[in-house]
Design an enzyme around this catalytic site. Structure first.
Site, short mmCIF file in Angstrom:
data_model
loop_
_atom_site.label_atom_id
_atom_site.label_comp_id
_atom_site.label_asym_id
_atom_site.label_seq_id
_atom_site.Cartn_x
_atom_site.Cartn_y
_atom_site.Cartn_z
N TYR A 79 -20.91 30.87 0.50
CA TYR A 79 -22.07 31.77 0.42
C TYR A 79 -23.33 31.15 1.01
O TYR A 79 -24.32 31.84 1.25
CB TYR A 79 -22.34 32.19 -1.03
CG TYR A 79 -21.21 32.97 -1.67
CD1 TYR A 79 -20.12 33.42 -0.93
CD2 TYR A 79 -21.23 33.27 -3.02
CE1 TYR A 79 -19.08 34.13 -1.53
CE2 TYR A 79 -20.20 33.99 -3.62
CZ TYR A 79 -19.12 34.40 -2.86
OH TYR A 79 -18.11 35.10 -3.45
N ASP A 105 -16.86 32.98 -8.46
CA ASP A 105 -17.41 34.33 -8.46
C ASP A 105 -16.30 35.31 -8.86
O ASP A 105 -16.46 36.16 -9.75
CB ASP A 105 -17.91 34.63 -7.04
CG ASP A 105 -18.68 35.92 -6.94
OD1 ASP A 105 -18.98 36.53 -7.99
OD2 ASP A 105 -19.00 36.35 -5.81
N ASP A 140 -15.43 37.02 -12.90
CA ASP A 140 -15.39 38.48 -13.12
C ASP A 140 -14.05 38.89 -13.71
O ASP A 140 -13.98 39.76 -14.58
CB ASP A 140 -15.63 39.24 -11.81
CG ASP A 140 -17.11 39.53 -11.61
OD1 ASP A 140 -17.93 38.93 -12.35
OD2 ASP A 140 -17.46 40.34 -10.74
N LYS A 183 -7.99 25.28 -3.52
CA LYS A 183 -6.93 25.75 -2.62
C LYS A 183 -6.58 24.56 -1.73
O LYS A 183 -6.67 24.60 -0.49
CB LYS A 183 -7.47 26.96 -1.82
CG LYS A 183 -6.43 27.69 -1.00
CD LYS A 183 -5.43 28.49 -1.83
CE LYS A 183 -4.40 29.15 -0.93
NZ LYS A 183 -3.24 29.67 -1.69
N ASP A 195 -4.95 30.97 -6.42
CA ASP A 195 -4.12 32.18 -6.53
C ASP A 195 -3.31 32.15 -7.83
O ASP A 195 -3.17 33.15 -8.53
CB ASP A 195 -3.22 32.36 -5.30
CG ASP A 195 -2.65 31.05 -4.76
OD1 ASP A 195 -3.06 29.98 -5.24
OD2 ASP A 195 -1.78 31.10 -3.87
#
Ligand code: NAD
Length: 361
Positions: free
Chosen positions: A146, A251, A255, A195, A227
């Site tokens: 980001y 992020d 959520d 990852k 994942d």
């Protein structure tokens, strides 16, 4: 002792939930013999209306002069509010980004707690969540994808976009240290999510987290690919204590974790820098649809205030008292409309805050 707390009421339900949380903080101060000196700070739409800017130097200075800041929420309804006719850098959200940047808030903490009393709101099967769960997601907030360089170009006639995911070892180390310190005060387990089978930035992440872990021999470190973590959160959420991860993974996972608690009005959050300072706020927005109606659930803000006591003021028993008071109120059958079930007692924002205050001390 005396502490300075900045208060950002903000927009929508912000003033109501902050007034509720203040009631709880005042009661805590009187029971435990502390003095909380509050300073009201403007941010977001409220600041635009008074000053023309979503954040001003006064707010930044006021926050820096405080031991911690408690915020309601900022923003309005993007379809109807006049704030969204302004250019993006002048809109309420620019205030939030501005304060995070000015205060160097790099560590975002989002607890996802499922209380037994609210297990009906959880979309997972009962046998997966028996006894509830208590996860702390720690997300790096100021680096990664980001904040990396990005551009969109046309190459050989094809529109092409590039985003870059960059981390240096210091950025990883400082949030890893926070994660191990916080895990040490909880159940002593850190699951670092990356990852590393694909990304260089994740391989560095993993290596630095392992270096930091050597300084915390009492805390268990595991690694999980992102994942897999997304699956494990809905397959067996009780396995997690602290989840430590980079900005974009955090992020998404935070959520997901909030969804499995089923109740947005209950979710607290904190953003910390490398001092004890933090900005504490509910995870939900300013809920303009119910603003000014005494319908908002103040518990996320009250639990954010408990985090403020715990992480910025180091008042552990006071934080426990607030969290226990929330539990007692739920056990006693009180609910705001958003978490209401048949046969229980429905309360408004201010009554809920008073019921919680009464159960402190
Ligand atoms: P929202 O979280 O404000 O509301 C989503 C739904 O949840 C609404 O139906 C609302 O009534 C309900 N809700 C939220 N909090 C509640 C509470 N405490 N008690 C009971 N019900 C509650 O999300 P949104 O509608 O997408 O956003 C509204 C505004 O909030 C936007 O301007 C958005 O940018 C802003 N926002 C701010 C923050 C922040 O300040 N950190 C975070 C998210 C959204």
């Amino acid at each position: 002792m005396k502490y300075r707390i900045g208060l950002i009421s903000g927009d929508g339900i912000g003033p109501e939930i902050i007034s509720g949380a203040r009631k709880v903080l005042d009661k805590t101060a009187s029971v435990y013999g502390h003095e909380f000196e509050y300073k009201e700070l403007l941010l977001g739409g409220a600041s635009i209306d008074k000053t023309g800017e979503p954040i001003t130097p006064e707010t930044i200075e006021g926050a820096k002069a405080s031991d911690a800041v408690l915020m309601g929420s900022i923003g309005g309804d993007a379809r109807t509010s006049h704030w969204y006719r302004l250019e993006p850098s002048k809109r309420p959200e620019a205030g939030l980004l501005g304060i995070r940047k000015a205060l160097g808030l790099f560590a975002n903490l989002r607890p996802a707690v499922l209380y037994d009393e609210l297990s009906g709101a959880c979309p997972l099967k009962a046998e997966l969540i028996e006894g509830g769960f208590d996860i702390m997601i720690m997300r790096e907030l100021t680096g990664g994808l980001y904040f990396g360089e990005r551009k969109t170009t046309v190459e050989n006639g094809l529109r092409t976009a590039v985003d870059t995911l960059t981390y240096n070892e210091n950025e990883i180390r400082r949030i890893a240290v926070k994660a191990f310190e916080i895990a040490g005060k909880r159940r002593g387990r850190v699951c670092s999510v990356d990852k590393a089978n694909v990304l260089d930035s994740s391989r560095l992440w993993r290596a630095v987290v392992e270096e930091v872990a050597k300084d915390y021999p009492g805390t268990e470190l595991t690694h999980m690919l992102v994942d897999n973590c997304a699956m494990q959160l809905v397959r067996d959420p009780r396995q997690f204590d602290v989840i430590l991860t980079e900005n974009m993974f955090g992020d998404i996972l935070s959520d997901e974790a909030s969804m499995i608690t089923g109740s947005i009005g209950m979710l607290a959050s904190a953003s910390l820098n490398d001092t004890s300072f933090g900005l504490y706020e509910p995870s939900h927005g300013s809920a303009p649809d119910i603003a000014g109606q005494d319908k908002a659930n103040p518990i996320a803000t009250i639990l954010s205030a408990a985090m403020l006591l715990r992480f910025s003021l180091d008042l552990q028993k006071e934080a426990d008292a607030v969290e226990n008071a929330v539990l007692k109120v739920l056990k006693d059958g009180y609910r705001t409309a958003d978490i209401m079930s048949e046969g229980l007692k429905c309360t408004g924002t201010q009554e809920m805050a008073s019921l919680i205050s009464e159960r402190i001390g």
